[in-house]
Write a protein that holds these residues in place. Structure first.
Motif, short mmCIF file in Angstrom:
data_model
loop_
_atom_site.label_atom_id
_atom_site.label_comp_id
_atom_site.label_asym_id
_atom_site.label_seq_id
_atom_site.Cartn_x
_atom_site.Cartn_y
_atom_site.Cartn_z
N MET A 1 0.83 -1.16 0.00
CA MET A 1 0.00 0.00 0.00
C MET A 1 0.89 1.24 0.00
O MET A 1 1.91 1.27 0.66
N ASP A 2 0.49 2.24 -0.77
CA ASP A 2 1.20 3.51 -0.78
C ASP A 2 0.64 4.39 0.33
O ASP A 2 -0.58 4.49 0.49
N VAL A 3 1.54 5.02 1.10
CA VAL A 3 1.14 5.97 2.12
C VAL A 3 1.74 7.31 1.73
O VAL A 3 2.96 7.41 1.54
N LEU A 4 0.88 8.32 1.59
CA LEU A 4 1.30 9.64 1.15
C LEU A 4 1.17 10.62 2.29
O LEU A 4 0.22 10.56 3.08
N TYR A 5 2.13 11.55 2.37
CA TYR A 5 2.15 12.57 3.41
C TYR A 5 2.22 13.93 2.73
O TYR A 5 3.04 14.14 1.84
N PHE A 6 1.39 14.85 3.19
CA PHE A 6 1.32 16.18 2.60
C PHE A 6 1.57 17.27 3.64
O PHE A 6 1.30 17.08 4.82
N ALA A 7 2.08 18.41 3.17
CA ALA A 7 2.28 19.63 3.97
C ALA A 7 3.18 19.33 5.18
O ALA A 7 4.21 18.70 5.03
N TRP A 8 2.79 19.79 6.38
CA TRP A 8 3.65 19.61 7.55
C TRP A 8 3.81 18.15 7.95
O TRP A 8 4.79 17.80 8.60
N VAL A 9 2.89 17.29 7.56
CA VAL A 9 3.04 15.86 7.86
C VAL A 9 4.28 15.34 7.12
O VAL A 9 5.13 14.65 7.69
N ARG A 10 4.40 15.70 5.84
CA ARG A 10 5.56 15.31 5.04
C ARG A 10 6.84 15.89 5.64
O ARG A 10 7.87 15.21 5.72
N GLU A 11 6.78 17.13 6.10
CA GLU A 11 7.97 17.77 6.67
C GLU A 11 8.43 17.05 7.94
O GLU A 11 9.63 16.85 8.14
N ARG A 12 7.50 16.67 8.79
CA ARG A 12 7.86 15.99 10.05
C ARG A 12 8.38 14.59 9.82
O ARG A 12 9.29 14.13 10.51
N ILE A 13 7.80 13.88 8.85
CA ILE A 13 8.23 12.51 8.58
C ILE A 13 9.46 12.48 7.68
O ILE A 13 10.30 11.60 7.79
N GLY A 14 9.57 13.47 6.80
CA GLY A 14 10.74 13.54 5.93
C GLY A 14 10.58 12.80 4.63
O GLY A 14 11.55 12.62 3.89
N ARG A 52 -6.28 14.98 8.58
CA ARG A 52 -7.36 14.40 7.80
C ARG A 52 -6.76 13.22 7.05
O ARG A 52 -5.54 13.13 6.86
N VAL A 53 -7.62 12.31 6.60
CA VAL A 53 -7.14 11.12 5.91
C VAL A 53 -8.04 10.82 4.72
O VAL A 53 -9.24 11.07 4.75
N ALA A 54 -7.42 10.30 3.68
CA ALA A 54 -8.16 9.81 2.52
C ALA A 54 -7.68 8.39 2.22
O ALA A 54 -6.48 8.11 2.29
N VAL A 55 -8.63 7.52 1.93
CA VAL A 55 -8.31 6.15 1.53
C VAL A 55 -8.75 6.01 0.08
O VAL A 55 -9.90 6.27 -0.27
N GLY A 70 -5.34 0.64 -1.83
CA GLY A 70 -4.07 0.83 -2.52
C GLY A 70 -3.32 2.05 -2.04
O GLY A 70 -2.10 2.15 -2.23
N GLU A 71 -4.05 2.99 -1.38
CA GLU A 71 -3.42 4.25 -1.01
C GLU A 71 -4.11 4.85 0.21
O GLU A 71 -5.34 4.86 0.31
N VAL A 72 -3.30 5.36 1.12
CA VAL A 72 -3.78 6.13 2.27
C VAL A 72 -2.98 7.43 2.28
O VAL A 72 -1.75 7.39 2.16
N ALA A 73 -3.66 8.55 2.40
CA ALA A 73 -2.99 9.85 2.40
C ALA A 73 -3.34 10.61 3.67
O ALA A 73 -4.50 10.63 4.10
N PHE A 74 -2.32 11.24 4.26
CA PHE A 74 -2.50 12.04 5.46
C PHE A 74 -2.16 13.50 5.14
O PHE A 74 -1.13 13.77 4.49
N PHE A 75 -2.96 14.43 5.64
CA PHE A 75 -2.76 15.84 5.35
C PHE A 75 -3.48 16.68 6.40
O PHE A 75 -4.40 16.19 7.07
N PRO A 76 -3.11 17.96 6.53
CA PRO A 76 -3.80 18.83 7.46
C PRO A 76 -5.19 19.19 6.91
O PRO A 76 -5.45 19.01 5.71
N PRO A 77 -6.07 19.69 7.78
CA PRO A 77 -7.38 20.12 7.30
C PRO A 77 -7.25 21.16 6.19
O PRO A 77 -6.35 21.99 6.23
N MET A 78 -8.14 21.09 5.24
CA MET A 78 -8.13 22.05 4.13
C MET A 78 -8.94 23.27 4.52
O MET A 78 -9.95 23.16 5.21
N THR A 79 -8.47 24.42 4.07
CA THR A 79 -9.20 25.65 4.33
C THR A 79 -9.47 26.34 3.00
O THR A 79 -8.71 26.20 2.05
N GLY A 80 -10.55 27.05 2.96
CA GLY A 80 -10.88 27.80 1.75
C GLY A 80 -10.39 29.22 1.86
O GLY A 80 -9.93 29.67 2.89
N GLY A 81 -10.50 29.95 0.77
CA GLY A 81 -10.02 31.31 0.88
C GLY A 81 -10.36 32.13 -0.30
O GLY A 81 -10.85 31.97 -1.30
#
Length: 81
Positions: A1-14, A52-55, A70-81
């Protein structure tokens, strides 16, 4: 399974992405496996209210099944603007 990390999650895990073999049945089970790997994972997953998580590219809850996913992704909450 692919595990994806976005934003600060990616930064902390490297890593932006890794491929894992897991026996985890739910997202929470996977998070617990990751927390036990290394301190950087424990830090990244210390506050689940900030994540937040997406499968397979669908937003879901942490108690969602990942059996057969096949994929799990972790990311911070999304904000609009």
């Amino acid at each position: 399974m692919d595990v994806l990390y976005f934003a600060w999650v990616r930064e902390r895990i490297g890593l932006p992405k890794e491929t894992l073999e897991t026996n985890a049945a739910t997202v929470l089970d996977l998070i617990e496996e990751l927390r036990l790997r290394e301190e950087r994972y424990a830090v990244a997953f210390s506050d689940l209210s900030a994540l937040r998580v997406a499968v397979d590219q669908e937003l879901t809850d942490f108690d969602a099944s990942i059996t057969g996913a096949g994929e799990v992704a972790f990311f911070p909450p999304m904000t609009g603007g």
